[in-house]
Scaffold this active site. Structure first.
Site, PDB file in Angstrom:
ATOM      1  N   TYR A 133     -34.031 -60.386  37.989  1.00 47.81           N
ATOM      2  CA  TYR A 133     -33.120 -60.721  36.887  1.00 47.81           C
ATOM      3  C   TYR A 133     -31.693 -61.051  37.334  1.00 47.81           C
ATOM      4  O   TYR A 133     -30.763 -60.913  36.565  1.00 47.81           O
ATOM      5  CB  TYR A 133     -33.061 -59.550  35.898  1.00 47.81           C
ATOM      6  CG  TYR A 133     -34.189 -59.531  34.889  1.00 47.81           C
ATOM      7  CD1 TYR A 133     -35.489 -59.231  35.288  1.00 47.81           C
ATOM      8  CD2 TYR A 133     -33.964 -59.792  33.547  1.00 47.81           C
ATOM      9  CE1 TYR A 133     -36.524 -59.203  34.366  1.00 47.81           C
ATOM     10  CE2 TYR A 133     -34.990 -59.761  32.620  1.00 47.81           C
ATOM     11  CZ  TYR A 133     -36.263 -59.467  33.035  1.00 47.81           C
ATOM     12  OH  TYR A 133     -37.287 -59.434  32.121  1.00 47.81           O
ATOM     13  N   LYS A 200     -44.762 -54.316  44.768  1.00 54.28           N
ATOM     14  CA  LYS A 200     -45.667 -55.204  45.506  1.00 54.28           C
ATOM     15  C   LYS A 200     -45.159 -55.235  46.948  1.00 54.28           C
ATOM     16  O   LYS A 200     -44.873 -56.297  47.520  1.00 54.28           O
ATOM     17  CB  LYS A 200     -45.658 -56.593  44.845  1.00 54.28           C
ATOM     18  CG  LYS A 200     -46.782 -57.488  45.260  1.00 54.28           C
ATOM     19  CD  LYS A 200     -48.082 -57.236  44.524  1.00 54.28           C
ATOM     20  CE  LYS A 200     -49.182 -58.101  45.085  1.00 54.28           C
ATOM     21  NZ  LYS A 200     -50.488 -57.873  44.439  1.00 54.28           N
ATOM     22  N   ASP A 233     -50.332 -54.641  40.564  1.00 52.97           N
ATOM     23  CA  ASP A 233     -51.552 -55.159  39.925  1.00 52.97           C
ATOM     24  C   ASP A 233     -52.551 -54.034  39.679  1.00 52.97           C
ATOM     25  O   ASP A 233     -53.163 -53.940  38.608  1.00 52.97           O
ATOM     26  CB  ASP A 233     -52.160 -56.323  40.730  1.00 52.97           C
ATOM     27  CG  ASP A 233     -52.323 -56.024  42.217  1.00 52.97           C
ATOM     28  OD1 ASP A 233     -51.891 -54.943  42.662  1.00 52.97           O
ATOM     29  OD2 ASP A 233     -52.880 -56.885  42.925  1.00 52.97           O
ATOM     30  N   ASP A 257     -40.304 -54.598  32.794  1.00 54.63           N
ATOM     31  CA  ASP A 257     -40.349 -55.394  31.568  1.00 54.63           C
ATOM     32  C   ASP A 257     -41.798 -55.607  31.148  1.00 54.63           C
ATOM     33  O   ASP A 257     -42.172 -55.365  29.991  1.00 54.63           O
ATOM     34  CB  ASP A 257     -39.643 -56.730  31.828  1.00 54.63           C
ATOM     35  CG  ASP A 257     -39.634 -57.637  30.618  1.00 54.63           C
ATOM     36  OD1 ASP A 257     -39.383 -57.130  29.506  1.00 54.63           O
ATOM     37  OD2 ASP A 257     -39.878 -58.847  30.777  1.00 54.63           O
TER      38      ASP A 257
HETATM   39  C1  IPM Z   1     -36.677 -56.781  26.902  1.00 52.73           C
HETATM   40  C2  IPM Z   1     -36.691 -58.270  26.695  1.00 52.73           C
HETATM   41  C3  IPM Z   1     -35.545 -58.876  27.482  1.00 52.73           C
HETATM   42  C4  IPM Z   1     -35.816 -58.629  28.947  1.00 52.73           C
HETATM   43  C5  IPM Z   1     -35.331 -60.364  27.191  1.00 52.73           C
HETATM   44  C6  IPM Z   1     -35.029 -60.583  25.725  1.00 52.73           C
HETATM   45  C7  IPM Z   1     -34.260 -60.962  28.041  1.00 52.73           C
HETATM   46  O1  IPM Z   1     -37.914 -58.798  27.056  1.00 52.73           O
HETATM   47  O2  IPM Z   1     -35.702 -56.130  26.498  1.00 52.73           O
HETATM   48  O3  IPM Z   1     -37.643 -56.263  27.454  1.00 52.73           O
HETATM   49  O4  IPM Z   1     -36.492 -59.422  29.625  1.00 52.73           O
HETATM   50  O5  IPM Z   1     -35.358 -57.595  29.436  1.00 52.73           O
HETATM   51 MG    MG Z   2     -39.404 -57.323  27.499  1.00 53.13          MG
END
Ligand code: IPM
Ligand code: MG
Length: 371
Positions: A133, A200, A233, A257
């Protein structure tokens, strides 16, 4: 009623961000339920999102950030990122700006909620600021890609195709250490027996491998908590087959996520999954509570949205504020309404159950009636 010897308690100041779509309804519901527990809160109402952008031209107003920094606790609804704002994701911008590095998403299956499973109680701890991210990306065909490909060839001998688009993944030692400490600390404080790290590392030795090495090291400081690791996985497969094998999971950002959403799918969906984002020196200084779900525009403004994720996020907030009794009472009231099944929103109704359903406000009334 106040007796002569009872001093009125100070109200706790909390930033409240209703957000967009179903946000105002579910946050309104959570607020009413929290107030009904008797904990005195002074709400500092602020804006983030498409609504804020339309009204003020600022999608993430600095007044909102200042308010959260000052109050140190916020309850937030889902927000929409307006494309015209030029921001990729307001949620990510908020988490990064406040350095909310730990995202906790408890996935517990409550009785009465339609699910493929009988019992699920997995707590996902997701690193929230780095990994996949970073937002650092180089577009195919640009000079930057060409230069990076040249650098990679010179330093590693590897040939990256010239028509590549490149996203940078970054995992740091200090980032891994603080999320590992947070996960074990959370497990210890909440009486959890085991932490599973997932990664991973067999493929990404210097990013996921570093994460794993650091988590292993931190695990030694918590001898009373079992520790294990799983390749991501395999974790997904085992979660689906036997979620009862898992307790606390700690994962780099994107795996967290994905796995949080997978676990939400086992407990009735994102609408019922609460969450909190934590930051500051030991993860206790700054906290923003929000459900896992998004703005669900098609359900906005029609009193149909499920208030459970937001309300349980409110219970997490009360626990964070040290209001343990109120937190337990609120969570129990939600669990009872779900188990009873009479006063639930349409999404919580199993297909073979033809009892009528209720709206967001009425489900919240039912929760409040059980407090
Ligand atoms: C979450 C969402 C966010 C993320 C998006 C909206 C950017 O999926 O809060 O899990 O990827 O963290
Ligand atoms: Mg999310």
């Amino acid at each position: 009623m106040l007796s002569a010897v009872t001093l009125p308690t100070m109200a706790i100041r909390v930033t409240i961000v209703p957000g967009d779509g179903i946000g105002p309804e579910v946050i309104g519901a959570a607020r009413r339920a929290i107030e009904a527990t008797g904990v005195r809160i002074e709400w500092d109402r602020r804006e983030v999102g498409a609504g804020a952008f339309a009204r003020t031209g600022e999608p993430l107003p600095s007044a909102t950030l200042d308010s959260i920094r000052a109050n140190r606790v916020a309850l937030k609804g889902p927000v929409e990122t307006p494309p015209a704002s030029g921001v990729r994701s307001l949620n990510l911008a908020l988490r990064r700006t406040l350095d909310l590095y730990a995202n906790v998403r408890p996935c517990r299956l409550y009785g009465g909620v339609p699910s493929l499973y009988d019992a699920v109680d997995v707590l996902v701890v997701r690193e929230n600021t780095e990994g996949m991210y970073t937002g650092i990306e180089l577009e195919m065909g640009t000079r930057a890609v060409e230069e990076l490909i040249g650098f990679i060839a010179a330093t590693t001998g590897a040939v990256v195709p010239s028509d590549s688009g490149i996203s940078v993944k970054e995992i740091t030692e200090h980032g891994s250490e603080r999320i590992a400490r947070f996960a074990f600390g959370y497990a210890r404080a909440n009486g959890r027996a085991k932490v599973t790290a997932s990664h991973k590392a067999n493929i990404m030795k210097f990013s996921d491998g570093l994460f794993l090495e650091v988590v292993r090291r931190v695990a030694q400081e918590y001898p009373e908590i079992d520790f294990e690791d799983r390749i991501i996985d395999a974790l997904c497969m085992q979660l689906v087959q036997a979620p009862e094998r898992f307790d606390v999971l700690v994962l780099p950002n994107m795996y967290g996520d994905l796995v949080a959403e997978l676990c939400a799918g086992m407990i009735g969906g994102a609408a019922v999954a609460p969450g909190g984002h934590f930051g500051g020196s030991d993860g206790r200084d700054l906290a923003v509570f929000e459900a896992t779900h998004g703005t669900v525009p098609r359900l906005a403004g029609v009193n149909r949205a499920n208030p459970v994720g937001a309300t349980l996020s409110g219970a997490m907030m009360l626990r964070h504020l040290g209001e343990t009794v109120a937190a337990d009472t609120l969570e129990t009231a939600v669990a009872e309404v779900l188990r009873d099944g009479n006063d639930v929103t349409p999404d919580l109704r199993a297909p073979d159950d033809d009892r009528p359903t209720v709206g967001t406000a009425e489900m919240t009334d039912a929760v409040i009636a059980r407090l």
